[in-house]
Design a protein around this motif. Structure first.
Motif, PDB file in Angstrom:
ATOM      1  N   LEU A   1       0.851  -1.181   0.000  1.00 32.18           N
ATOM      2  CA  LEU A   1       0.000   0.000   0.000  1.00 32.18           C
ATOM      3  C   LEU A   1       0.891   1.236   0.000  1.00 32.18           C
ATOM      4  O   LEU A   1       1.732   1.410   0.878  1.00 32.18           O
ATOM      5  CB  LEU A   1      -0.921  -0.004   1.216  1.00 32.18           C
ATOM      6  CG  LEU A   1      -1.971   1.067   1.299  1.00 32.18           C
ATOM      7  CD1 LEU A   1      -2.952   0.973   0.136  1.00 32.18           C
ATOM      8  CD2 LEU A   1      -2.725   0.968   2.617  1.00 32.18           C
ATOM      9  N   LYS A   2       0.717   2.072  -1.008  1.00 30.68           N
ATOM     10  CA  LYS A   2       1.501   3.286  -1.164  1.00 30.68           C
ATOM     11  C   LYS A   2       0.833   4.435  -0.414  1.00 30.68           C
ATOM     12  O   LYS A   2       1.464   5.206   0.274  1.00 30.68           O
ATOM     13  CB  LYS A   2       1.603   3.580  -2.659  1.00 30.68           C
ATOM     14  CG  LYS A   2       2.600   4.581  -3.074  1.00 30.68           C
ATOM     15  CD  LYS A   2       2.678   4.543  -4.607  1.00 30.68           C
ATOM     16  CE  LYS A   2       3.503   5.666  -5.131  1.00 30.68           C
ATOM     17  NZ  LYS A   2       3.608   5.655  -6.584  1.00 30.68           N
ATOM     18  N   THR A   3      -0.487   4.533  -0.618  1.00 32.51           N
ATOM     19  CA  THR A   3      -1.271   5.581   0.021  1.00 32.51           C
ATOM     20  C   THR A   3      -2.739   5.161   0.047  1.00 32.51           C
ATOM     21  O   THR A   3      -3.173   4.384  -0.798  1.00 32.51           O
ATOM     22  CB  THR A   3      -1.137   6.931  -0.720  1.00 32.51           C
ATOM     23  OG1 THR A   3      -2.005   7.898  -0.120  1.00 32.51           O
ATOM     24  CG2 THR A   3      -1.505   6.808  -2.185  1.00 32.51           C
ATOM     25  N   THR A   4      -3.453   5.660   1.011  1.00 32.85           N
ATOM     26  CA  THR A   4      -4.895   5.406   1.060  1.00 32.85           C
ATOM     27  C   THR A   4      -5.652   6.507   0.358  1.00 32.85           C
ATOM     28  O   THR A   4      -6.868   6.516   0.344  1.00 32.85           O
ATOM     29  CB  THR A   4      -5.394   5.272   2.523  1.00 32.85           C
ATOM     30  OG1 THR A   4      -5.027   6.451   3.237  1.00 32.85           O
ATOM     31  CG2 THR A   4      -4.802   4.040   3.175  1.00 32.85           C
ATOM     32  N   GLU A   5      -4.915   7.458  -0.253  1.00 33.50           N
ATOM     33  CA  GLU A   5      -5.540   8.550  -0.997  1.00 33.50           C
ATOM     34  C   GLU A   5      -6.428   8.000  -2.092  1.00 33.50           C
ATOM     35  O   GLU A   5      -6.038   7.110  -2.842  1.00 33.50           O
ATOM     36  CB  GLU A   5      -4.450   9.419  -1.626  1.00 33.50           C
ATOM     37  CG  GLU A   5      -4.980  10.580  -2.413  1.00 33.50           C
ATOM     38  CD  GLU A   5      -3.853  11.394  -3.044  1.00 33.50           C
ATOM     39  OE1 GLU A   5      -3.966  11.726  -4.216  1.00 33.50           O
ATOM     40  OE2 GLU A   5      -2.880  11.669  -2.335  1.00 33.50           O
ATOM     41  N   GLY A   6      -7.630   8.486  -2.154  1.00 33.21           N
ATOM     42  CA  GLY A   6      -8.557   8.051  -3.190  1.00 33.21           C
ATOM     43  C   GLY A   6      -9.259   6.746  -2.858  1.00 33.21           C
ATOM     44  O   GLY A   6     -10.034   6.263  -3.644  1.00 33.21           O
ATOM     45  N   ALA A   7      -8.955   6.133  -1.712  1.00 31.39           N
ATOM     46  CA  ALA A   7      -9.610   4.871  -1.351  1.00 31.39           C
ATOM     47  C   ALA A   7     -11.089   5.100  -1.130  1.00 31.39           C
ATOM     48  O   ALA A   7     -11.516   6.178  -0.754  1.00 31.39           O
ATOM     49  CB  ALA A   7      -8.981   4.294  -0.080  1.00 31.39           C
ATOM     50  N   GLY A   8     -11.834   4.079  -1.332  1.00 30.01           N
ATOM     51  CA  GLY A   8     -13.288   4.173  -1.160  1.00 30.01           C
ATOM     52  C   GLY A   8     -13.973   3.963  -2.481  1.00 30.01           C
ATOM     53  O   GLY A   8     -14.019   2.885  -2.991  1.00 30.01           O
ATOM     54  N   GLY A   9     -14.496   4.992  -3.088  1.00 32.07           N
ATOM     55  CA  GLY A   9     -15.135   5.045  -4.376  1.00 32.07           C
ATOM     56  C   GLY A   9     -15.299   3.813  -5.049  1.00 32.07           C
ATOM     57  O   GLY A   9     -15.621   3.027  -5.626  1.00 32.07           O
TER      58      GLY A   9
END
Length: 177
Positions: A169-177
């Protein structure tokens, strides 16, 4: 390989990373994509769980002299035959997809091609007795110009962005959608 893979419908890919092949500076770069897959709005790579140590990837030369290429294939063995996995194979049955498979070292390999159609052949085995396997198998075959190319780019999933060079996992940015 690791105990999961990622897939997306090819129709959800709006731009492909580049495969250098003959334009590469070193042998290490020939079969490694540069750049990221560009995805349609509101689409993400889907993660699927695999039965550990049961899936088998292969690459073999195909074609004739002067136009040799590769046939890349993999047997993905998924746990169970319940509603979710049955729904998955029903959806994949007549669709063109791209599947990303992390090796044990975390480097991600690509089963899919911008130029060729991916063939998916699903099957299920419920088992005859309590000791028999209850699994779903997805046989994936695709022609490609490289033997199962590497993809060190970003994999945008519902859990966040995965680094294709490490499968971390690099980033949780944008997760969800």
């Amino acid at each position: 390989m690791r105990n999961h893979a990622y897939f997306i419908r090819k129709s959800d890919i709006v731009s492909w990373p580049k495969l250098p092949r003959n334009g590469a500076n070193t042998l290490e770069e020939v079969a490694v994509y540069t750049g990221n897959f560009g995805l349609a709005a509101d689409t993400k790579w889907n993660k699927i769980d695999l039965v550990p140590n049961e899936s088998e990837p292969k690459s073999e030369q195909a074609g004739s002299y002067g136009s040799y290429h590769f046939t890349n294939s993999i047997s993905l063995v998924l746990p169970g035959t319940a509603e979710k996995v049955t729904g998955l194979i029903t959806e994949l049955n007549n669709d063109d997809v791209v599947i990303l498979v992390p090796q044990r070292d975390g480097k991600v390999r690509v089963f899919g091609s911008e130029a060729f159609t991916v063939e998916v052949k699903p099957s299920q085995a419920w088992g005859k007795g309590s000791g028999d396997a209850n699994t779903t198998t997805i046989e994936v075959t695709v022609e490609d110009m490289a033997a199962t190319p590497f993809y060190p780019g970003e994999i945008d999933t519902n859990d966040g962005i995965i680094d294709g060079s490490t499968d971390n996992l690099k980033t949780t940015e944008g997760a969800g959608g």
